[in-house]
Design an enzyme around this catalytic site. Structure first.
Site, mmCIF file in Angstrom:
data_model
loop_
_atom_site.group_PDB
_atom_site.id
_atom_site.type_symbol
_atom_site.label_atom_id
_atom_site.label_comp_id
_atom_site.label_asym_id
_atom_site.label_seq_id
_atom_site.Cartn_x
_atom_site.Cartn_y
_atom_site.Cartn_z
ATOM 1 C CG ASP A 92 -30.483 51.058 21.605
ATOM 2 O OD1 ASP A 92 -30.796 50.991 20.173
ATOM 3 O OD2 ASP A 92 -29.974 50.272 21.429
ATOM 4 C CE LYS A 156 -29.437 49.084 25.793
ATOM 5 N NZ LYS A 156 -28.459 49.959 24.941
ATOM 6 C CE LYS A 185 -28.521 47.289 22.848
ATOM 7 N NZ LYS A 185 -27.798 48.131 22.284
#
EC number: 4.1.2.4
Length: 222
Positions: A92, A156, A185
């Site tokens: 991430d 995300k 996400k």
């Protein structure tokens, strides 16, 4: 949706600076108990998570350029490579938010692409944190387009360290931009099942949360 189905959307997260080895052990034990898709930990704790999750199918995510995204691309690349070598399945990474605000889209795309090209051959996926709380809707759209163009696997919403977390309207917008080719996400401020399901209905395919156990345990209240 039952508890096991909901759990498979969740990256059970502890990114606190003061998280101890014992905290990571507890995180992993909870992931095993509830059947969460993954745990998400700081790079230094990836080895610990890999040890505690050995023999399970639970994935390990780690963060890169976290939480500001404002470091050198080369640093992000090395951080990502080392995390994957230590056992991370997913990265991430935080987009360079300042460069995005500058309109330096070529740099933003290259910054993402270099991480993607470093770890995709190692079998890892890349999620790009765009930190929606700092972006206009136009910038959110552009950030998603750049992440997609750079070959990332997910976009995300948030680090959880910004001024706000995931919002349903942002998840809808991000999904509309990336289509069905990428994951979305939602992370930051998701504390219960009602919030999590709202994000999933808006288009999220993954939920990042530190209060994942509460999310599962509040499912019966809906």
């Amino acid at each position: 949706m039952d508890a096991r189905e909901l759990a498979k959307y969740i990256d059970h997260t502890n990114l606190k600076a003061f998280a101890t080895r014992e905290d990571i052990k507890r995180l992993c034990e909870e992931a095993k108990e509830y059947g969460f898709y993954a745990v998400c930990v700081n790079p230094y704790r990836v080895k610990d998570a890999a040890e505690f999750l050995k023999g399970t199918d639970i994935k390990i995510a780690s963060v890169v350029g976290f939480p500001l995204g404002a470091t050198f691309t080369e640093t992000k690349v090395q951080e990502a490579i080392m995390a994957v070598r230590n056992g991370a399945d997913e990265i991430d990474m935080v987009m360079n938010i300042g460069a995005m605000k500058d309109g330096d889209y070529g740099f933003v795309e290259r910054d993402i692409r270099e991480v993607v090209e470093a770890v995709h051959p190692m079998g890892a996926k890349v999620k790009v944190i765009i930190e929606t709380c700092y972006l206009s809707d136009e910038e959110k759209i552009k950030a998603c387009e750049l992440a997609k163009k750079a070959g990332a696997d997910f976009v995300k919403t948030s680090t959880g360290f910004g001024t706000a977390g995931a919002k349903v309207e942002d998840v809808k917008l991000m999904r509309s931009v990336v289509g069905n080719d990428m994951g979305v996400k939602a992370a930051g401020g998701i504390h219960n099942a009602k919030q999590a399901i709202a994000m999933i209905e808006a288009g999220a395919t993954r939920i990042g949360a530190s209060r994942s156990v509460e999310i599962i345990e509040t499912l019966e209240l809906i």
